[in-house]
Design a protein around this motif. Structure first.
Motif, short mmCIF file in Angstrom:
data_model
loop_
_atom_site.label_atom_id
_atom_site.label_comp_id
_atom_site.label_asym_id
_atom_site.label_seq_id
_atom_site.Cartn_x
_atom_site.Cartn_y
_atom_site.Cartn_z
N ALA B 25 -32.16 -1.76 -13.19
CA ALA B 25 -33.12 -1.24 -14.18
C ALA B 25 -34.52 -1.82 -14.02
O ALA B 25 -35.50 -1.12 -14.26
N LEU B 26 -34.59 -3.10 -13.61
CA LEU B 26 -35.90 -3.76 -13.63
C LEU B 26 -36.57 -3.85 -12.27
O LEU B 26 -37.77 -4.13 -12.19
N HIS B 27 -35.79 -3.63 -11.21
CA HIS B 27 -36.35 -3.78 -9.87
C HIS B 27 -37.36 -2.66 -9.59
O HIS B 27 -37.06 -1.50 -9.80
N ARG B 28 -38.52 -3.01 -9.12
CA ARG B 28 -39.53 -2.00 -8.78
C ARG B 28 -40.17 -2.37 -7.44
O ARG B 28 -40.19 -3.53 -7.04
N GLY B 29 -40.67 -1.39 -6.77
CA GLY B 29 -41.40 -1.64 -5.52
C GLY B 29 -40.51 -1.59 -4.30
O GLY B 29 -40.36 -0.53 -3.70
N GLU B 30 -39.89 -2.71 -3.96
CA GLU B 30 -39.07 -2.76 -2.74
C GLU B 30 -37.77 -1.99 -2.93
O GLU B 30 -37.22 -1.94 -4.04
N PRO B 31 -37.25 -1.42 -1.85
CA PRO B 31 -35.95 -0.73 -1.96
C PRO B 31 -34.85 -1.73 -2.32
O PRO B 31 -34.95 -2.91 -1.99
N PRO B 308 -37.17 5.61 -4.88
CA PRO B 308 -37.57 4.63 -5.92
C PRO B 308 -36.71 4.75 -7.17
O PRO B 308 -36.00 5.76 -7.34
N ALA B 309 -36.80 3.73 -8.02
CA ALA B 309 -36.02 3.75 -9.27
C ALA B 309 -36.41 4.97 -10.11
O ALA B 309 -35.56 5.66 -10.67
N LEU B 310 -37.71 5.20 -10.22
CA LEU B 310 -38.21 6.37 -10.98
C LEU B 310 -39.26 7.06 -10.12
O LEU B 310 -40.09 6.39 -9.49
N THR B 311 -39.25 8.37 -10.09
CA THR B 311 -40.28 9.09 -9.33
C THR B 311 -41.29 9.70 -10.31
O THR B 311 -41.05 9.71 -11.53
#
Lengths: 66, 682
Positions: B25-31, B308-311
Motif C-alpha cells: 500500500a505504501l511503496h511508491r516509486g521503485e518497482p 506502478p501501485a497507482l496509475t
C-alpha cells in the motif's frame, strides 16, 4: 525418529490418495463406478454409453462459473 | 503452552501480513517484488479463515455436526451423495474457477496493482467467501435448494422472480463477453486458431477412447489428450510459418464470432457428448494443472512488478475501459473478490454432496479463498509486464490508433514508454504478427504468464510456446463455459416456458430444444456481435455490464442471506452480510448510474448515443446500430437495477417487520434429523 518418518509417510500417502479420489470425482470416474455398482453392470462400451445417457442431462444443468 | 504458542504464531502471521499489506500500500516509486503480494494474500487468507470464518460458523450459523445433511438423508447415489470434504472442495473449486478471476484483474491493472490487490483480498475475506459460505450452509439446511427457490421462500415471489431473471441476464451477458474474449484472442492468429481447432479432433479421439477402448478412464484419457494438445501447440508454429496454412487459419473478428455462435448452437442443440464431454474434461485438466503451475512459477521466479501501485487512470480516463477507480475497479473484478454466480454453485451441486454441516466452512469459505488466490496470480501476471506493453496490448484502436508508431507514441505520451520496435520484438517472440489492440485481457494475461513460465522453465526460446499454451488454456475453458452456459440457460428457459405450454418444457422435445437454443445463442450472440463491431473494442461496454449484473446477483444472494440471519434471531450479527451488501449496493448502483447517465460518452451509454446521433452528415447503418446498442445496454442496466431495488425493498420490509415484531420470524429449513454418520464412525 523412525516413528516420525513413518508418520510423515502415512500423512503423505493419505494426502496422495485423497488427491487421487478428488481427481476421480472431479473427472466423473467415481460417478461411473457408482453407476456400475447401482446398475449391477461391468465396465464396457455399452455400460459407459448408458452412464453417459443418464449422466448427461444432470451434468448439463450444472452451471459453471465465470 | 499450546495456547501461548498458538497466540504467538497467529500474532506473527498478523504482523507479517500487516507488513506485507503495508509494503504494497505504501511503496511508491521503485518497482516491488511479487512476493509481497503472495505473502500479503497468504496471511490475509490464513487470518480470515482462522478467525472470521470461525466466528461466522460459531456465532451466526451455529454449524451443527450432528445434524444430518441432505447428502445423507436423501442419498440416491446420483445427485445426493455423502462425499469426502476434500473431494467436495475439489468439485466446488473446479466449478467456480472460470476465466473471470483471470480476466477481471488483468483489466483492472490499468489502475495499477494496488486497487485490484486490495479489493481482491478484502473483497474475498469479508464478502465473497462469506457469501459462498452462508449460501452453501443455508442451501444444505434446505435440502439443497437453489438460490432462486430460497429467494422465493424467504423473501417472497418478487425475490424468486428477480433472482431468476438476474441469473438468465448474467448468463447471457457473460456468454457474450466470454465469446468476445476468445474472438479478440484468436483474431488474425493462425497459431492460436489452429491449436483451438485441433482440440476438436483430439476431443473426438478422446471420446472414442472413452467409449470403445477404456470405458470411463477419464483421467487417463485426459492426460493423453493433454499430450496431444501440447503437440498441437508445438505444431501451430509451423502452421503460422507456412503461408498457405496460415491463410487457412487466419480469421477476422466477425468470422470468428459467427463460427463461435454456430458452435454454441450446435453444442446446445445436438447430442454431441462425444465431442463436448471429453473437451470439458480436458479443459478441467488443463485448468487445474495450469493454475497450480502458475502458482509455483510465481513463487520460484518471484518476478518484479513493473506496473506502478497507482496509475494516472484512476481519474477515469483509462484506455482499457473508461470510468473512475470507484466504482469501476470494484465491478471489473468480480470473481476474484465476490461473484453472485458462485451463489448458484453453492446452492446447486455442492450442497448435495456435503457430509457434515461443519464442512461447509472449508468448502464454501475455503474454495473462494483459492479462487481469490488465482485472481492475485492474474494481477501479478498483468503487472510483470512493462506498463507501456500492457497498455499497447489492451488499448483499442479507437483510442490509440492502428498504426504501430502512432499507438506507441500515444502510450508513451501517457508516461508509459514503449516503442513500435519493442512491440514488434515481443510479437515476434510470442509468434504473433502483432499484439496491438488485443483487448479483452486474455492476450495480456497470456503474455504475462508466458513471461513467468519462460523465465522459470525453458528461457526466452519457449516464450512463443508458453504464450500459445496460455491462449489455448483460456480459450479452451471459455469455450467449455460457452457450451455449458448455453445449455444451462436453455434448460432454464425451457423450464419457464413449460408453464405456458407443457411440451416446451420437455427437454427431449426437439422443436423446443432448437427454438430455445436459437433464442439463447441469438441473445448472447447479439452482445458478441455488438462487441466485435464496437470501435472502442467492446470490452469497454460489455465487461462493466457483466460486472454489474454479476454483482447485482451477489446483492440478491446477500439479501437472501441477511433475511435468513435475521429470521434466525441473529440480527446483532447481521452486519456480516449487511456490510458487504451495503458496499455492493453502493458500487453497483453508482456504476449503473454512470453507465447509463454519465455525460462522458466513453462512460455513459446514453451520452455516447447522443454524441453519435448529433454527428455531422447523414447517419450510416453502422452508426444507427451502435446508437441502438448503447440505448439497449442502458435499458438492460436500468431493468436490472430496478429489479434488484425491488428485492432490496422487499427484503428491508421483511427485516423491519421481523425486528419490530409485526412479522413472524420463521425460517423454511428442513426439520432437524440426527446424523448416523457419527455413530457409524464410532
Amino acid at each position: 525418529m523412525n516413528s516420525s518418518l513413518k508418520q510423515v509417510r502415512v500423512v503423505a500417502a493419505k494426502a496422495l490418495s485423497t488427491l487421487l479420489v478428488t481427481l476421480r470425482e472431479v473427472f466423473d470416474e467415481a460417478a461411473y463406478a457408482r453407476f456400475l455398482a447401482r446398475a449391477g453392470m461391468a465396465s464396457s462400451s455399452e455400460s459407459y454409453a448408458a452412464f453417459r445417457r443418464e449422466f448427461e442431462e444432470a451434468k448439463m444443468r450444472r452451471p459453471k462459473c465465470c | 503452552m499450546n495456547r501461548t504458542l498458538s497466540v504467538l504464531c497467529w500474532g506473527m502471521v498478523g504482523l507479517l501480513g500487516a507488513a506485507a499489506v503495508g509494503a504494497i500500500a505504501l511503496h511508491r516509486g521503485e518497482p516491488i517484488n511479487a512476493l509481497w503480494l503472495v505473502v500479503a494474500a497468504t496471511c490475509c487468507y490464513a487470518l480470515g479463515y482462522r478467525f472470521y470464518s470461525r466466528f461466522i460458523a460459531a456465532k451466526i450459523l451455529a454449524l451443527d455436526g450432528l445434524r444430518a445433511t441432505p447428502a445423507e438423508r436423501l442419498e440416491n447415489g446420483r445427485d445426493f451423495l455423502v462425499t469426502n470434504k476434500w473431494v467436495v472442495f475439489g468439485h466446488h473449486f473446479a466449478a467456480i474457477a472460470g476465466p473471470g478471476p483471470l480476466v477481471g484483474p488483468v483489466l483492472a491493472a490499468q489502475f495499477g496493482y494496488l486497487p485490484g490487490t486490495m479489493w481482491v483480498l478484502a473483497g474475498a475475506v469479508f464478502a465473497g467467501c462469506v457469501q459462498d459460505f452462508v449460501i452453501l450452509l443455508f442451501s444444505v439446511r434446505r435440502d439443497g435448494k437453489s438460490l432462486t427457490e430460497m429467494a422465493k421462500d424467504e423473501i417472497g415471489i418478487v425475490g424468486g422472480f428477480v433472482a431468476y431473471v438476474a441469473v438468465i441476464a448474467i448468463l447471457i451477458i457473460l456468454l457474450g463477453v466470454a465469446a468476445l474474449i476468445v474472438v479478440n484472442a484468436l483474431k488474425a492468429s493462425p497459431w492460436g486458431t489452429f491449436t483451438i481447432a485441433m482440440t476438436m479432433p483430439i476431443a473426438l479421439l478422446m471420446g472414442v477412447y472413452l467409449r470403445r477402448i477404456r470405458p470411463g478412464k477419464v483421467l487417463e484419457v485426459s492426460a493423453l489428450g493433454f499430450v496431444l494438445v501440447l503437440a498441437a501447440i508445438w505444431g501451430g508454429q509451423y502452421v503460422s510459418q507456412n503461408a498457405a496454412l496460415a491463410n487457412l487459419f487466419t480469421f477476422s473478428a466477425p468470422t470468428l464470432a459467427i463460427l463461435i455462435m454456430v458452435y454454441g448452437f450446435a453444442a446446445s442443440a445436438l447430442p454431441v457428448w462425444l465431442l463436448l464431454a471429453p473437451r470439458d474434461y480436458l479443459s478441467t485438466f488443463v485448468k487445474l494443472g495450469t493454475i497450480a503451475l502458475l502458482g509455483i512459477g510465481i513463487v520460484v521466479l518471484h518476478p518484479t512488478l513493473h506496473m506502478p501501485a497507482l496509475t494516472r487512470f484512476v481519474d477515469g480516463t483509462g484506455p482499457v475501459f473508461a470510468g473512475k477507480i470507484f466504482p469501476f475497479a470494484f465491478i471489473t473484478i468480480a470473481c476474484g473478490a465476490i461473484s453472485g454466480f458462485h451463489a448458484l454453485i453453492s446452492s446447486g451441486t455442492t450442497p448435495k454432496l456435503i457430509a457434515r454441516e461443519t464442512e461447509t466452512r472449508m468448502v464454501g469459505y475455503g474454495a473462494m479463498m483459492a479462487e481469490s488466490a488465482v485472481a492475485v496470480m492474474a494481477i501479478i501476471a498483468a503487472c510483470v509486464m512493462q506498463p507501456g506493453v500492457y497498455f499497447a496490448i489492451n488499448s483499442p484502436a479507437g483510442i490509440v490508433g492502428q498504426a504501430p508508431a502512432a499507438a506507441a507514441a500515444t502510450i508513451s505520451s501517457w508516461g508509459f514508454p514503449v516503442t513500435a520496435a519493442d512491440m514488434q520484438a515481443l510479437a515476434h517472440a510470442v509468434g504473433e504478427q502483432t499484439l496491438y489492440n488485443r483487448t479483452g485481457g486474455a492476450p495480456a494475461f497470456a503474455v504475462g504468464m508466458a513471461h513467468i513460465f519462460s523465465h522459470s522453465l525453458g528461457g526466452e526460446t519457449l516464450m512463443a510456446l508458453w504464450y500459445h499454451f496460455a491462449i489455448m488454456f483460456e480459450a479452451l475453458f471459455i469455450l467449455t463455459i460457452l457450451d455449458a452456459g448455453t445449455r444451462v440457460a436453455r434448460f432454464m428457459v425451457q423450464d419457464a416456458l413449460g408453464h405456458l405450454y407443457k411440451p416446451l418444457g420437455r427437454t427431449s422435445w426437439y422443436p423446443s430444444i432448437l427454438a430455445t437454443s436459437a433464442l439463447i445463442v441469438a441473445a448472447w450472440g447479439y452482445f458478441l456481435w455488438q462487441g466485435v463491431k464496437d470501435p472502442l473494442g467492446g470490452i469497454n461496454s460489455l465487461w462493466p455490464l457483466f460486472g454489474i449484473s454479476n454483482q447485482l446477483l451477489a446483492t440478491v444472494a446477500l439479501c437472501v442471506a441477511t433475511t435468513i440471519i435475521i429470521k434466525m434471531h441473529r440480527a446483532k450479527y447481521a452486519a456480516v452480510t449487511l456490510a458487504p451488501l451495503g458496499w455492493l449496493v453502493a458500487v453497483t448502483f453508482t456504476a449503473s448510474w454512470h453507465k447509463m447517465f454519465d455525460a462522458n460518452p466513453r462512460v455513459g451509454f446514453l451520452a455516447q448515443a447522443r454524441v453519435l446521433s448529433a454527428g455531422p452528415g447523414p447517419m450510416t447503418g453502422a452508426t444507427a446500430r451502435v446508437i441502438f446498442n448503447n440505448r439497449l445496454d442502458a435499458a438492460v442496466t436500468g431493468v436490472l437495477v430496478v429489479m434488484v431495488t425491488l428485492v432490496l425493498v422487499e427484503s428491508a420490509r421483511q427485516w423491519m417487520g421481523i425486528l419490530s415484531g409485526t412479522r413472524e420470524a420463521r425460517v423454511k429449513e428442513s426439520p432437524f434429523v440426527r446424523t448416523r454418520l457419527v455413530e457409524e464412525q464410532g
